[in-house]
Design an enzyme around this catalytic site. Structure first.
Site, PDB file in Angstrom:
ATOM      1  CE1 TYR A 136      46.838  70.115  31.485  1.00  0.00           C
ATOM      2  CE2 TYR A 136      48.140  71.965  32.278  1.00  0.00           C
ATOM      3  CZ  TYR A 136      47.922  70.606  32.185  1.00  0.00           C
ATOM      4  OH  TYR A 136      48.786  69.739  32.803  1.00  0.00           O
ATOM      5  CG  LEU A 160      49.635  52.550  27.298  1.00  0.00           C
ATOM      6  CD1 LEU A 160      49.001  52.075  25.994  1.00  0.00           C
ATOM      7  CD2 LEU A 160      50.797  51.631  27.681  1.00  0.00           C
ATOM      8  N   GLY A 161      50.851  56.992  28.936  1.00  0.00           N
ATOM      9  CA  GLY A 161      51.331  58.362  28.739  1.00  0.00           C
ATOM     10  C   GLY A 161      52.723  58.557  29.329  1.00  0.00           C
ATOM     11  CD  GLN A 162      56.480  63.500  30.192  1.00  0.00           C
ATOM     12  OE1 GLN A 162      55.521  64.258  30.353  1.00  0.00           O
ATOM     13  NE2 GLN A 162      57.724  63.912  30.215  1.00  0.00           N
ATOM     14  CB  ILE A 187      57.239  65.648  33.850  1.00  0.00           C
ATOM     15  CG1 ILE A 187      56.185  66.092  34.875  1.00  0.00           C
ATOM     16  CG2 ILE A 187      57.979  64.396  34.326  1.00  0.00           C
ATOM     17  CD1 ILE A 187      56.732  66.518  36.218  1.00  0.00           C
ATOM     18  CG  ASP A 194      46.433  54.620  27.684  1.00  0.00           C
ATOM     19  OD1 ASP A 194      47.266  55.267  28.344  1.00  0.00           O
ATOM     20  OD2 ASP A 194      45.931  55.047  26.606  1.00  0.00           O
ATOM     21  N   GLY A 238      45.446  56.278  31.957  1.00  0.00           N
ATOM     22  CA  GLY A 238      46.459  56.951  31.125  1.00  0.00           C
ATOM     23  C   GLY A 238      47.825  56.323  31.315  1.00  0.00           C
ATOM     24  NE  ARG A 275      48.162  56.130  23.716  1.00  0.00           N
ATOM     25  CZ  ARG A 275      49.418  56.468  23.940  1.00  0.00           C
ATOM     26  NH1 ARG A 275      50.328  56.284  23.014  1.00  0.00           N
ATOM     27  NH2 ARG A 275      49.790  56.972  25.092  1.00  0.00           N
ATOM     28  CE  LYS A 326      45.844  69.046  34.780  1.00  0.00           C
ATOM     29  NZ  LYS A 326      45.680  67.619  35.108  1.00  0.00           N
TER      30      LYS A 326
END
Ligand code: SER
Length: 316
Positions: free
Chosen positions: A139, A10-12, A169, A34, A8, A36, A143
């Site tokens: 979610y 390319l995520g935040q 975040i 990623d 991941g 993408r 978690k």
């Protein structure tokens, strides 16, 4: 040190964690992956990896002789509520496969948990490190299950798994996507561009937040901590501020006096937020590995506005 694989990327969080890790360990020591493809030429190794395909993860781990996996690929809370079946497949399926590869190739694992791992029956003020965790969202279910699975792999197979219960975040480089705390990022973009923001959470909705530089520092600090000092593994409460949309808007107004906030509440995200803590007790992270965030509400707001002021053009 053996190379680090980031899923991941390319995520935040990945967008800022990868450069920070490369600065510390060298560009070749961090393999960004990623689903993408990166928009620009990557500054170090990049591989396309679907985390629900175990062979794709193990292929990269073998090729680069990876020593730790920072597993960031997952759906955030609101998106997961919209697509619960897909969220289970991605969030749990991805984590299970990462842990299996880590077990086979002796890798350490960083897995982000969240304030979403708590629910209505959790004490909401100064939420303790060890407390009731009965979340009501998909979610949150992934978690809590993820925290347990990571602890299981540590106890049963000796996988060095570690995690943080991250709050919302706040950052300016890459946007979050599909989270309940996204308002705290959107508000800055809209304030700089339009001096106006319509918030999807109510004015008094108090949630924990942390600025990205503190988040990146906390992840690196936890992963470098001496395992003998860690009384917990998955996952540590962390937070730098506990704020409402009204308080954030008031802080922005100190820099942009004519900034206006109004409210159009999204019942789904409001219900998710109302099931989460209002403030976390982070004393265990402080004691075990010296967690010490640098940005409070005022410092974060000043820096966000300065950074976005350079990047965005105000609308006429
Ligand atoms: N920022 C996340 C979300 O809103 C919380 O973990 O989904």
């Amino acid at each position: 040190m053996k190379p680090i694989l980031v899923t991941g990327a390319l995520g935040q969080i990945g967008t800022e964690l990868v450069p920070a890790l490369r600065e510390r360990h060298g560009p070749e020591a961090v393999i960004a992956t990623d689903l993408r493809m990166p928009p620009d030429a990557p500054e170090g190794p990049f591989a396309h990896v679907d985390v629900t395909r175990q062979n794709q993860i193990s292929e990269v781990v073998r090729r680069y002789d990876v020593g730790s996996i920072y597993h960031l690929a997952a759906l955030l809370s609101a998106l997961a509520e919209d697509k619960p079946q897909f969220a289970w497949d991605l969030n749990m399926g991805g984590l299970y496969r990462v842990l299996e590869v880590a077990r086979q190739y002796d890798c350490a694992v960083f897995n982000p948990s969240s304030i979403g791992a708590f629910g209505h029956t959790t004490p909401r003020e100064r939420t303790p490190q060890d407390t009731i965790q009965r979340p009501s969202t998909m979610y949150g279910v992934t978690k809590v299950a993820g925290e347990l699975l990571c602890d299981y792999y540590a106890q049963r197979f000796g996988v060095d798994s570690r995690g943080l219960r991250l709050p919302g975040i706040i950052s300016y480089v890459a946007p979050p996507g599909g989270g309940t705390t996204d308002y705290a990022v959107d508000i800055f973009h809209q304030a700089v561009r339009y001096r106006h923001y319509t918030c999807f959470l109510g004015p008094e909705t108090r949630l924990d937040m942390m600025y990205m530089p503190d988040t990146v520092a906390a992840i690196m600090q936890l992963m470098e901590a001496d395992a003998n000092n860690l009384s917990h593994r998955n996952a540590f409460n962390v937070s730098a501020m506990s704020i409402t949309p009204e308080e954030l808007a008031a802080e922005i107004r100190k820099h942009i006096p004519d900034f206006v906030i109004d409210y159009d509440i999204d019942p789904v995200r409001q219900a998710i937020a109302d099931s989460w803590p209002r403030s976390l007790d982070v004393s265990v992270a402080r004691a075990d590995w010296e967690f010490e965030p640098r940005y409070d509400l005022a410092a974060m707001t000043a820096d966000m506005l300065e950074q976005l002021g350079r990047r965005l053009t105000p609308a006429k």
